[in-house]
Design an enzyme around this catalytic site. Sequence first.
Site, mmCIF file in Angstrom:
data_model
loop_
_atom_site.group_PDB
_atom_site.id
_atom_site.type_symbol
_atom_site.label_atom_id
_atom_site.label_comp_id
_atom_site.label_asym_id
_atom_site.label_seq_id
_atom_site.Cartn_x
_atom_site.Cartn_y
_atom_site.Cartn_z
ATOM 1 N N LYS A 157 0.872 -1.175 0.000
ATOM 2 C CA LYS A 157 0.000 0.000 0.000
ATOM 3 C C LYS A 157 0.905 1.220 0.000
ATOM 4 O O LYS A 157 1.787 1.347 0.860
ATOM 5 C CB LYS A 157 -0.903 0.017 1.236
ATOM 6 N N SER A 227 -0.946 -0.797 -4.445
ATOM 7 C CA SER A 227 -2.216 -0.064 -4.421
ATOM 8 C C SER A 227 -1.977 1.277 -3.751
ATOM 9 O O SER A 227 -1.421 1.343 -2.654
ATOM 10 C CB SER A 227 -3.267 -0.871 -3.649
#
Length: 355
Positions: A157, A227
């Site tokens: 992330k 992401s």
Amino acid sequence: MRCSIVRVPTGSPSDVSGLRRLVEDGAIEPRDVVAVIGKTEGNGCVNDFTRGYAVRSLQDFFAERIGDAASRISYVMSGGTEGVISPHLTVVSRSTSGGATRGEAKSLAVGVRHTRDFRPEEIGRMAQAEAVADAVRAAVAEAGIEDASDVHFVQIKCPLLTSDAIRDAVARGQAVVTEDTYKSMGYSRGASALGTALALGEIDGAALVETDICQAWDKYSEVASTSAGGELACCEVVVFGNASTAEGPFFIDHGVMRDAVDGAALRRMLEAHPDAELAQVLAKAEADPTGFVRDRRHTMLNDSDINHTRHARAVVGGVLAYVGGDPMIYVSGGAEHQGPAGGGPVAAIFRRRQP
């Protein structure tokens, strides 16, 4: 080490009721949780606040049970459940085995690390790639994975640029990689993926230059899944692999989808492990930048109403849900340097059936 995963359906980004039931039933021990990887039902773009909403709900849930230890958990929320993808959480736990006898086969091992916070001008650049590479190496070591070939999925992330962050950099006389906040998501994902490739020896580090990021599509990782979101300033790294020092029924394998309809990548893994139960699918989705899939024109890149990452998630989610027989899977959009252009990594976590 003994690692396990549990999937938890959610009714909304703030829904922790299913998680609560599993904790109360003893299926999940909060102190053993090292990561929660989720799909939330927002748009997956810069203004997708469902990610931060879910993270806050999870932080509060675990803080009530384990106090300050909740801050060491990695909360990786990916927005966008287009098509048949079902909103859910994948809870990743890791505990000490207590000296139990390991089997001959390698089992699932998980390592978790965070980078430092990045300044806006570092996002999408070599500074980010190099910091991610260091974090991936540390996570691999923490997991006890001895060979890079045993790493099958690296979930990251990463941050993005907001208008406030851009303004801050400009005020300090610094230039950011792009002033388009949406494009900054791609640069951040790409830098993180190339950092993974550096750490695992998938590309020649000496030949990597900053201008390769989101340009040199022949340089990529076959296991990275990155992401971007506005809810953090660092990169959170979760490495999944197999290790001889781990025990338990879970193990992981991976393949590479060559395009958005390459369901055979998952089918081959299912055929290779007929005696195991499929526990979860983790994948990346991307629209082919050529505008064609198997010589047929697609319009994902030219749709002014719906971003191409949303189209790609819907397609890949549908294909993999059909092959695996379950739509509650993790499919993240935007695969810059994550697999070949137009394709992406797909990993499958299996549970060995008890004799």
